[in-house]
Design an enzyme around this catalytic site. Structure first.
Site, PDB file in Angstrom:
ATOM      1  N   HIS A 650       0.839  -1.197   0.000  1.00 38.91           N
ATOM      2  CA  HIS A 650       0.000   0.000   0.000  1.00 38.91           C
ATOM      3  C   HIS A 650       0.875   1.248   0.000  1.00 38.91           C
ATOM      4  O   HIS A 650       2.068   1.191   0.284  1.00 38.91           O
ATOM      5  CB  HIS A 650      -0.886   0.016   1.256  1.00 38.91           C
ATOM      6  CG  HIS A 650      -0.093   0.057   2.534  1.00 38.91           C
ATOM      7  ND1 HIS A 650       0.579  -1.045   3.016  1.00 38.91           N
ATOM      8  CD2 HIS A 650       0.166   1.069   3.402  1.00 38.91           C
ATOM      9  CE1 HIS A 650       1.202  -0.720   4.134  1.00 38.91           C
ATOM     10  NE2 HIS A 650       0.969   0.568   4.376  1.00 38.91           N
ATOM     11  N   ASP A 652       1.122   4.973   1.924  1.00 33.57           N
ATOM     12  CA  ASP A 652       0.593   5.651   3.101  1.00 33.57           C
ATOM     13  C   ASP A 652       0.000   6.982   2.681  1.00 33.57           C
ATOM     14  O   ASP A 652       0.508   7.640   1.782  1.00 33.57           O
ATOM     15  CB  ASP A 652       1.712   5.909   4.126  1.00 33.57           C
ATOM     16  CG  ASP A 652       2.114   4.628   4.834  1.00 33.57           C
ATOM     17  OD1 ASP A 652       1.326   3.670   4.814  1.00 33.57           O
ATOM     18  OD2 ASP A 652       3.229   4.620   5.403  1.00 33.57           O
ATOM     19  N   ARG A 712       3.901  -8.816  17.306  1.00 29.93           N
ATOM     20  CA  ARG A 712       4.766  -7.688  16.962  1.00 29.93           C
ATOM     21  C   ARG A 712       3.955  -6.404  17.067  1.00 29.93           C
ATOM     22  O   ARG A 712       2.780  -6.366  16.669  1.00 29.93           O
ATOM     23  CB  ARG A 712       5.262  -7.887  15.522  1.00 29.93           C
ATOM     24  CG  ARG A 712       6.093  -6.760  15.006  1.00 29.93           C
ATOM     25  CD  ARG A 712       6.511  -6.981  13.553  1.00 29.93           C
ATOM     26  NE  ARG A 712       7.238  -5.806  13.112  1.00 29.93           N
ATOM     27  CZ  ARG A 712       7.071  -5.210  11.945  1.00 29.93           C
ATOM     28  NH1 ARG A 712       6.228  -5.713  11.055  1.00 29.93           N
ATOM     29  NH2 ARG A 712       7.752  -4.129  11.648  1.00 29.93           N
TER      30      ARG A 712
END
Ligand SMILES: *[C@@H]1O[C@H](CO)[C@@H](O)[C@H](O)[C@H]1NC(C)=O
Ligand SMILES: *[C@@H]1O[C@H](CO)[C@@H](O)[C@H](O)[C@H]1NC(C)=O
Ligand SMILES: *[C@@H]1O[C@H](CO)[C@@H](O)[C@H](O)[C@H]1NC(C)=O
Ligand SMILES: *[C@@H]1O[C@H](CO)[C@@H](O)[C@H](O)[C@H]1NC(C)=O
Length: 721
Positions: A650, A652, A712
């Site tokens: 993607h 941002d 994570r």
């Protein structure tokens, strides 16, 4: 040299044991004073006399004090031995509340200029009997009334002055001398005048508005503005005792003679040479009286204090339930290292003053307790040598200066108002800001201070030191110390640390310190910003793992851990929509499992963090780019194999993005990382506390690589100019 003069020399020599130079003895001046006890005020007087080389004889030491008539009796009998010495001038003065501002030469000169055989100090106010006012001669300029606190005259004339005295010790000396002076015959025959314009004596009672300090290179003079004179003997009579303490700060001898140490008797100048096992035993009282940020750091500093723990008796009063975990953690980890430990917790329902009384009494009752060190939790004591530095000053009561960073709020007052509350002294700002450095006699101190155990056992024996009327605990303590004639000192000769701001400390979060970036920015930085951030800011240590992707340290482990725990504690992870279609138009939505900063009410603080720590580095790394770090989105993302292991490629919705790794690969999780597709470049081993910073739109099309085991966490922000 005449035989006569030699005898005088011999007498003077005997008076000033220890021997003084012949130079001063030819001045024919002797100072007589009465002191039944060696108070600190007396020591200050004696030091100031020594500084100017006055010869002083002290009368009445060890006697019981019965009243001011006692001073006349003592003077009368002391004068018997000097009555023949026609050229001997005697200065009679109080000592507890007197300092000299200049030396014998000036004093004698001004005395002779007065052209009288006896000169009394003058007062603006008449006492003790106002009805005598009409009998006082009028004066054209100056104070009209007699003050008995100081006078100077030839020995023979002073003998005449007191020859009629047959009163009781409890009678008033002021009244006696006033009556002699108001008797025109005696006034003429003894030849008495008053120092109307304060050329010799400055009585401070009622005169404070007329008196200023005049700084000279090596000392400070007091100037009387009403008469434009520089008086020699300064007398803090009436309620001005404290102002005298404050003036006393400026007669340099008051502190230059005072460096010493607890073991000076053995010829040592500092504690550096003293073996650990024989260092003074100290009781440290720690007080957590209100919710206080950065308490874990407080305990770390306490633990690192440069003083052997086997010589420390530790007392902790924690009034706050909220702080139980931090106190317990410290006690569990280090409690047994101390010689003894007593913890009083919130369940004991002990009030502030009572807890402080309890700690003080533990030291007082223990004959081997040599010092009591009181330390409040809002004190950030950065100087690990503080305890030793204070001990070496050898004072009854002494505090290190600590103040709020960048503020004028500190742990002392320079002066007291008439009703015993705060008043700003002329030098307050200079002392707080370090423009004047020294050891200062102050009327109030708090937060951190050292008291000698022997003082608790001799002068401060009162069980309830921390109560006095309606005063709060600190003010009560200082009031009671002042009442005992004990001086409180403050040193700003070294940096010691600072005070936290306790306002705006919320306790509704799991890790409340995170919210302290506004109230206590320096402490926030120390706890949360990576130690090598400043190096990165200089452009060093910044790595470029992929084109235009920067990588540098930003957070400490504490910042990472607390942010993750805060999010987990909040717990409302959701599949959010982190692209902004308003900006991106047709771009694809890429949802993550996340919690936004605003969901935990952390967006103001996060914005401040970006502004203070990210903006400066972007300007460094992308020259010509200035940002106000407006952020569109800020959130913590959680990746788990069975929840959301990865993020599809993607863009941002940002000009640039920061991506901070909040935990440790190989320990907390496996897999993970970030891949920039256009450059076929991956960062597979993100470092905890380090951030990636990369452009958002257009170029840095990227994906989150799969986390294969564990959990994570990353903190992500999309930033726009
Ligand atoms: C006092 O006497 C000493 C020794 O004679 C001398 O060095 C010092 O300058 C004198 N102090 C003053 C203030 O006159
Ligand atoms: C003191 O004596 C001087 C002369 O020695 C004289 O001028 C002065 O008026 C006398 N003072 C008083 C108060 O008698
Ligand atoms: C900071 O940098 C120094 C020198 O490169 C390094 O030894 C130290 O471990 C770093 N500190 C941390 C917390 O990583
Ligand atoms: C990306 O790099 C890896 C090695 O780092 C290589 O195996 C792979 O073929 C590259 N892919 C492309 C599309 O260039």
């Amino acid at each position: 040299m005449s035989f006569h003069f030699q005898v005088l020399l011999l007498i003077l020599y005997l008076i000033i044991q220890g021997g003084k130079s012949a130079k001063q003895q030819k001045d024919h001046l002797l100072v007589l004073t009465v002191a039944t006890e060696e108070t600190e005020g007396f020591h200050r007087f004696r030091r100031s006399a020594q500084f100017f080389n006055y010869s002083v004889k002290v009368l009445g030491l060890g006697e019981e004090w019965r009243g001011s008539g006692q001073k006349i009796r003592l003077l009368k009998s002391a004068l018997e031995e000097y009555v023949e010495k026609e050229d001997l001038v005697i200065l009679f003065t109080e000592s507890y509340n007197v300092v000299f501002a200049s030396g014998p030469v000036e004093l004698l000169k001004k005395f002779r200029q007065a052209k009288s055989k006896v000169v009394f100090s003058s007062e603006m106010l008449i006492y003790p009997d106002r009805r005598l006012e009409a009998q006082y001669p009028q004066v054209r300029e100056g104070n009209r009334f007699l003050g008995s606190g100081g006078f100077v005259g030839y020995a023979t004339h002073l003998s005449k002055l007191v020859s009629d005295w047959e009163g009781a010790d409890s009678d008033s000396d002021q009244l006696f001398y006033t009556k002699v002076f108001l008797d025109p015959e005696k006034r003429a025959s003894i030849n008495i005048t008053l120092d109307h314009q304060c050329r010799l004596f400055q009585n401070l009672n009622g005169a404070l508005d007329d008196v200023v300090l005049k700084f000279e290179t090596r000392r400070v003079r007091v100037r009387n503005l009403a008469f434009d004179t520089l008086p020699v003997v300064i007398h803090g009579n009436g309620p001005t005792k404290l102002q005298l303490n404050y003036l006393g700060n400026y007669v340099p001898q008051v502190w230059t003679f005072e460096t010493g140490c607890t073991v000076c008797a053995e010829g040592l100048k500092s504690l550096a040479d003293v073996k650990d096992e024989v260092l003074p035993l100290v009781l440290i009282g720690v007080f957590i009286e209100q919710p206080t940020p950065f308490l874990t750091q407080f305990f770390q500093r306490l633990q690192k204090l440069h003083y052997p723990k086997r010589r420390i008796l530790l007392f902790i009063h924690n009034h706050e339930k909220h702080h139980l975990p931090q106190v317990d953690a410290f006690v569990h980890a280090h409690g047994q290292e101390y010689r003894s430990l007593k913890v009083v917790g919130p369940e004991d329902h002990l009030e502030n003053a009572d807890a402080r009384n309890m700690a003080v009494d533990l030291c007082r009752q223990d004959p081997v307790c040599e010092y009591y060190f009181s330390l409040d939790a809002e004190v950030v004591l950065k100087n690990p040598d503080t305890l030793r530095v204070l001990m070496e000053q050898n004072k009854f009561v002494i505090a290190p200066l600590v103040s709020r960073l960048g503020k004028l709020w500190s742990n002392f007052w320079g002066a007291l108002s008439a009703d015993g509350f705060y008043a700003r002294s002329e030098d307050y700002m200079d002392i707080v800001q370090g423009r004047r450095v020294g050891l200062w006699n102050v009327p109030y101190l708090s937060s951190v201070y050292l008291v000698k155990g022997s003082t608790l056992r001799a002068q401060l024996t009162q069980k309830d030191l921390f109560h006095s009327g309606k005063l709060d605990a600190d003010m009560a303590l200082c009031h009671n110390i002042r009442e005992q004639g004990i001086f409180m000192y403050l040193t700003n000769q070294q940096p010691f640390g600072h005070l936290l701001s306790l306002e705006n400390y919320q306790t509704n979060h799991l890790h409340n310190d995170l919210w302290q970036i506004f109230s206590n920015p320096e402490d926030w930085k120390e706890k949360y910003i990576h130690e090598n951030y400043t190096t990165a800011l200089k452009g060093k240590l910044v790595e470029t793992p992929c084109p235009d992707v920067y990588w540098f340290p930003i957070f400490t482990d504490a910042a990472c851990d607390e942010l993750v725990e805060e999010m987990e504690n909040f717990g409302q992870w959701s599949r959010g929509d982190n692209t902004d279609n308003r900006i991106l138009g047709g771009y694809e939505n890429v949802p993550t499992i996340d919690i936004h900063m605003n969901q935990i009410n952390f967006e103001r603080e996060w914005y401040k963090f970006l502004l203070d720590y990210i903006a400066p580095i972007t300007e460094k790394l992308y020259p010509g780019y200035y940002t106000r770090t407006q952020f569109e989105l800020a959130f913590v993302v959680r990746y788990k194999p069975d929840e959301q292991p990865s993020l599809m490629p993607h863009h941002d919705a940002s000009t640039f993005t920061i991506n901070i790794a909040l935990n440790r690969v190989g320990i907390d999780y496996e897999g993970g990382g970030c891949r920039f597709l256009r450059y076929n470049c991956s960062i597979r081993a993100p470092r905890k506390g380090w951030t990636l910073m990369h452009p958002g739109r257009l170029t840095h099309y990227h994906e989150g690589l799969p986390t294969t085991k564990g959990t994570r966490y990353i903190a992500v922000s999309f930033l726009d100019p």
